[in-house]
Design a protein around this motif. Structure first.
Motif, mmCIF file in Angstrom:
data_model
loop_
_atom_site.group_PDB
_atom_site.id
_atom_site.type_symbol
_atom_site.label_atom_id
_atom_site.label_comp_id
_atom_site.label_asym_id
_atom_site.label_seq_id
_atom_site.Cartn_x
_atom_site.Cartn_y
_atom_site.Cartn_z
ATOM 1 N N LYS A 58 35.182 52.756 55.275
ATOM 2 C CA LYS A 58 36.149 53.898 55.331
ATOM 3 C C LYS A 58 37.511 53.182 55.096
ATOM 4 O O LYS A 58 38.507 53.753 54.736
ATOM 5 N N GLU A 59 37.896 52.252 56.004
ATOM 6 C CA GLU A 59 39.076 51.691 56.194
ATOM 7 C C GLU A 59 39.684 51.000 54.969
ATOM 8 O O GLU A 59 40.745 51.275 54.515
ATOM 9 N N LEU A 60 38.577 50.528 54.262
ATOM 10 C CA LEU A 60 38.934 49.828 53.012
ATOM 11 C C LEU A 60 39.509 50.745 52.075
ATOM 12 O O LEU A 60 40.202 50.472 51.102
ATOM 13 N N ALA A 61 38.587 51.857 52.103
ATOM 14 C CA ALA A 61 38.989 52.960 51.038
ATOM 15 C C ALA A 61 40.551 53.453 51.149
ATOM 16 O O ALA A 61 41.033 54.099 50.420
ATOM 17 N N LEU A 62 40.876 53.442 52.270
ATOM 18 C CA LEU A 62 42.395 53.939 52.623
ATOM 19 C C LEU A 62 43.512 53.051 52.166
ATOM 20 O O LEU A 62 44.527 53.333 52.073
ATOM 21 N N LEU A 63 43.133 51.777 51.679
ATOM 22 C CA LEU A 63 44.142 50.761 51.418
ATOM 23 C C LEU A 63 44.732 51.295 50.157
ATOM 24 O O LEU A 63 43.909 51.852 49.179
ATOM 25 N N PRO A 64 45.981 50.775 49.738
ATOM 26 C CA PRO A 64 46.470 51.058 48.521
ATOM 27 C C PRO A 64 45.834 50.084 47.313
ATOM 28 O O PRO A 64 45.318 49.226 47.626
ATOM 29 N N ASP A 65 46.031 50.694 46.197
ATOM 30 C CA ASP A 65 45.642 49.995 44.895
ATOM 31 C C ASP A 65 44.240 49.229 45.247
ATOM 32 O O ASP A 65 43.812 48.014 45.238
ATOM 33 N N PRO A 66 43.414 50.261 45.223
ATOM 34 C CA PRO A 66 41.986 49.878 45.493
ATOM 35 C C PRO A 66 41.170 48.998 44.616
ATOM 36 O O PRO A 66 40.153 48.143 44.757
ATOM 37 N N GLU A 67 41.746 48.910 43.384
ATOM 38 C CA GLU A 67 40.846 48.123 42.458
ATOM 39 C C GLU A 67 41.794 46.806 42.302
ATOM 40 O O GLU A 67 41.373 45.797 41.256
ATOM 41 N N VAL A 68 42.792 46.467 42.802
ATOM 42 C CA VAL A 68 43.819 45.225 42.469
ATOM 43 C C VAL A 68 43.289 44.165 43.458
ATOM 44 O O VAL A 68 43.141 44.193 44.905
ATOM 45 N N PRO A 69 42.830 42.917 43.062
ATOM 46 C CA PRO A 69 42.471 42.062 43.644
ATOM 47 C C PRO A 69 43.689 41.242 44.343
ATOM 48 O O PRO A 69 44.582 41.517 44.245
ATOM 49 N N ARG A 70 43.405 41.001 45.760
ATOM 50 C CA ARG A 70 44.322 40.259 46.483
ATOM 51 C C ARG A 70 44.210 38.660 46.366
ATOM 52 O O ARG A 70 43.665 38.353 45.449
ATOM 53 N N GLY A 71 45.108 37.916 47.027
ATOM 54 C CA GLY A 71 45.352 36.540 46.622
ATOM 55 C C GLY A 71 44.102 35.798 46.902
ATOM 56 O O GLY A 71 43.185 36.037 47.535
ATOM 57 N N ASP A 72 43.911 34.905 45.950
ATOM 58 C CA ASP A 72 42.887 33.871 45.699
ATOM 59 C C ASP A 72 42.968 32.623 47.078
ATOM 60 O O ASP A 72 44.143 32.538 47.243
ATOM 61 N N PRO A 73 41.926 32.390 47.730
ATOM 62 C CA PRO A 73 41.804 31.478 48.694
ATOM 63 C C PRO A 73 42.211 30.098 48.139
ATOM 64 O O PRO A 73 41.980 29.800 46.958
ATOM 65 N N VAL A 74 42.737 29.148 48.838
ATOM 66 C CA VAL A 74 42.955 27.781 48.463
ATOM 67 C C VAL A 74 42.239 27.122 49.516
ATOM 68 O O VAL A 74 42.252 27.049 50.736
ATOM 69 N N TYR A 75 41.386 26.262 48.915
ATOM 70 C CA TYR A 75 40.499 25.359 49.624
ATOM 71 C C TYR A 75 40.906 23.989 49.724
ATOM 72 O O TYR A 75 41.806 23.472 48.922
ATOM 73 N N ARG A 76 40.359 23.280 50.810
ATOM 74 C CA ARG A 76 40.873 22.027 51.287
ATOM 75 C C ARG A 76 39.662 21.077 51.009
ATOM 76 O O ARG A 76 38.523 21.307 51.283
ATOM 77 N N LEU A 77 40.074 19.908 50.226
ATOM 78 C CA LEU A 77 39.200 18.745 50.049
ATOM 79 C C LEU A 77 39.640 17.386 51.051
ATOM 80 O O LEU A 77 40.875 17.275 51.169
ATOM 81 N N LEU A 78 38.621 16.682 51.602
ATOM 82 C CA LEU A 78 38.839 15.296 52.349
ATOM 83 C C LEU A 78 38.172 14.307 51.505
ATOM 84 O O LEU A 78 36.992 14.584 50.937
ATOM 85 N N ALA A 79 38.911 13.242 51.382
ATOM 86 C CA ALA A 79 38.255 12.025 50.778
ATOM 87 C C ALA A 79 38.085 11.034 51.798
ATOM 88 O O ALA A 79 39.184 10.718 52.488
#
Length: 243
Positions: free
Chosen positions: A217-238
């Motif tokens: 229900k709370e998610l349904a109240l957010l604006p722009d319901p069909e607009v994806p939010r920012g992509d995650p940025v993953y971290r790699l170690l060598a």
């Protein structure tokens, strides 16, 4: 944890597909010194990333425990994929030039055992590349993330400090790191609500029937319901195996 035999049919389509896989593969290869004759992708899944690790002079193998995942991977890597336990890799000691583990260790309470196996099969001077701190990659502070945050299961399985310490015990020394974008993983409020309702995050979010309904229900109240939010940025170690 998800049933990956079942999940295999929809895995790539729901995980960012080729753009996300290409981004991961490029970052892994940037941390693997040339020339590197052999690379094992541990927990290779459908082989979408593994396929993009292939380049002239580099022979790529894949191993995964899920037969469903390996069915897809075999179509991409052919006979170079094998079913096996990442805690008991079906490769000889000191036999590989590089090992990668992308989006794997965060799933495993016994991640140290996997790190130990990766160290075992690496030749001296070989490189182990792994994602770390995966959950933190999703803390991009969007309105969706702020609603989800109180329910998120915080898993330290792949904490960078933990993985580095365990790796050191097995002769692996940290030599570099990289970051890459998880294309297609920034969820819209509507997509997140649908995933919560389907129980998609059963192992990642602490939700019961009541709190799940409230969150939707709370998610349904957010604006722009069909607009994806920012992509995650993953971290790699060598980490390099000392001679």
């Amino acid at each position: 944890m998800l049933d990956y035999d079942v999940e295999a049919a929809r895995y790539d389509a729901t995980r960012g597909g080729v753009p996300r896989a290409r981004s991961a593969a490029r970052a892994v290869l940037a941390l693997v010194p040339e020339p590197a004759g052999t690379l094992l992708d541990v927990g290779c899944g459908t082989g979408l990333v593994s396929e993009r690790l292939m380049r002239p002079g580099l022979r790529v193998f894949g191993v995964d425990a899920s037969s469903g995942m390996l069915g897809a991977a075999a179509g991409r890597l052919g006979p170079a994929v094998v079913q096996g336990d990442c805690r008991r890799l079906p490769f000889a000691d000191d036999s590989l030039d590089a090992v990668s583990a992308v989006w794997l260790l965060h799933l495993l309470p016994d991640a140290p055992a996997v790190v130990a196996e990766c160290a075992r099969v690496l030749r001296p001077g070989g490189t182990f590349v792994t994602t770390v701190d995966k959950d933190a990659a999703h803390d991009v502070h969007s309105d969706v993330d702020r609603l989800i945050a109180p329910f998120r299961v915080r898993r330290a399985n792949d904490a960078a400090s933990r993985i580095t310490a365990v790796a050191s015990e097995h002769g692996l020394r940290r030599v570099g790191e990289a970051r890459f974008t998880g294309h297609g993983q920034g969820r819209s409020p509507a997509r997140m609500a649908g995933d919560v309702q389907r129980g998609y995050f059963a192992s990642a979010l602490l939700l019961d029937e009541e709190t799940s309904g409230t969150l939707v229900k709370e998610l349904a109240l957010l604006p722009d319901p069909e607009v994806p939010r920012g992509d995650p940025v993953y971290r790699l170690l060598a980490l390099r195996k000392e001679s």
